[in-house]
Design a protein around this motif. Structure first.
Motif, short mmCIF file in Angstrom:
data_model
loop_
_atom_site.label_atom_id
_atom_site.label_comp_id
_atom_site.label_asym_id
_atom_site.label_seq_id
_atom_site.Cartn_x
_atom_site.Cartn_y
_atom_site.Cartn_z
N GLU A 1 0.83 -1.21 0.00
CA GLU A 1 0.00 0.00 0.00
C GLU A 1 0.86 1.25 0.00
O GLU A 1 0.62 2.19 -0.77
CB GLU A 1 -0.93 0.02 1.22
N ASN B 1 0.94 3.92 -3.16
CA ASN B 1 0.56 5.32 -2.97
C ASN B 1 1.70 6.26 -3.32
O ASN B 1 1.49 7.32 -3.92
CB ASN B 1 0.10 5.55 -1.53
N ARG C 1 1.59 9.10 -6.36
CA ARG C 1 1.91 10.51 -6.09
C ARG C 1 3.04 10.99 -6.98
O ARG C 1 3.03 12.12 -7.47
CB ARG C 1 2.30 10.70 -4.61
N ALA D 1 -5.82 5.20 -9.80
CA ALA D 1 -6.31 5.39 -8.43
C ALA D 1 -7.46 4.44 -8.13
O ALA D 1 -7.56 3.89 -7.02
CB ALA D 1 -6.76 6.84 -8.24
N ARG E 1 -7.60 1.61 -5.20
CA ARG E 1 -8.66 1.68 -4.19
C ARG E 1 -9.56 0.45 -4.19
O ARG E 1 -9.93 -0.07 -3.12
CB ARG E 1 -9.48 2.95 -4.46
#
Length: 297
Positions: A84, A88, A92, A107, A111
């Protein structure tokens, strides 16, 4: 440079400590002002680092946790990074350099699929068998599965390049076969039946779609200055996806489309419905704003 403080230098308002670790020259910033006292403390820290390296006790990640080299140089720290966190961080880092719609898709993959299933797993512990089990449990198309795998493949490719891991569990995970369905266009009777049920803005939009073959995003992005009545043509110059304007990806996307008599008639009828200060050809009939793909659906 003070010879007594070898390997310790000033860099602006911070202190830089230099040393060699695993045959690589390392320069790390120590976030303190270069006062005489702090420079002495930095030198003492460097001496301690050199001693720990000599004894095989140096932990790069513990000493410099915010360093870009920390993961690569510290196996103990790499083992604590979860999938995770890696996903992420990857999103970014890369979302500024890709299309908005693409970033939104990634994204969604994180998710809805990757983080719920793999998020808690340390980056170093994922196995190919775990990935195959997960893929078999999904109730989505093969194409969607392949797309969902893109961010996961990316973080492991980067981990290999940065020497954080020795083996990539996705190396033997091949993309699934995608069967392209043959298009089944509406016949003339079906087209007439669809158009008959529509009126106004909606009717004109669907007629133009049938007559030109424009994509939904191109219809949404069509402006009045893209229409050339003298030459009976329109120019595809932009597309709007998720309310974000973008230019077509390829030269074939920026193109000229010849207009049929039905298409010209629909556009002229539409012109009478649209306020003169409205640059967009088609609009949302509920609030007279520019259309979105959801409204068309």
């Amino acid at each position: 440079m003070d010879r007594k403080l070898r390997g310790v230098t000033t860099r602006g308002s911070r202190i830089q400590i230099s040393f060699t670790y695993k045959g690589e020259r390392c320069r790390e910033i120590w976030p303190k002002e270069p006062t005489k006292r702090n420079m002495k403390e930095a030198h003492e820290l460097r001496q301690m680092i050199l001693m720990q390296i000599k004894l095989g006790m140096f932990d790069y990640g513990k000493t410099f946790p915010n360093s870009p080299k920390a993961l690569r140089m510290s196996p103990t720290l790499a083992g604590k990074v979860t999938i995770e966190e890696a996903l992420n961080k990857w999103l970014r880092t890369h979302q500024k350099h890709i299309e908005y719609s693409t970033a939104r898709g990634y994204a969604s993959s994180l998710r809805e699929h990757l983080i719920p299933y793999f998020g808690h797993v340390p980056l170093t512990e994922l196995k190919a068998s775990d990935i195959r089990t997960w893929m078999a449990s999904l109730n989505i198309s093969n194409k969607r599965i392949n797309n969902v795998l893109i961010p996961l493949r990316a973080i492991y490719n980067e981990a290999i390049e940065d020497e954080i891991i020795d083996k990539n569990p996705l190396t033997r995970i091949k993309n699934l076969n995608v069967v392209t369905r043959e298009p089944k266009p509406f016949n003339e009777n079906e087209i007439n039946a669809i158009v008959y049920e529509l009126k106004g803005n909606d009717r004109n939009l669907i007629i133009l779609a049938f007559e030109t073959g424009l994509r939904t995003s191109e219809l949404i992005g069509l402006n009045w200055d893209d229409i050339d009545y003298e030459q009976n043509r329109l120019y595809v110059r932009r597309a709007i996806v998720y309310r974000k304007e973008k230019t077509p990806k390829t030269r074939s996307g920026i193109r000229t489309v010849e207009l049929t008599l039905k298409a010209i008639s629909a556009l002229k009828t539409q012109r009478a419905l649209v306020p003169t200060d409205n640059e967009a050809v088609f609009f949302d009939t509920k609030n007279e704003a520019r259309l979105s793909d959801n409204v068309i659906r």
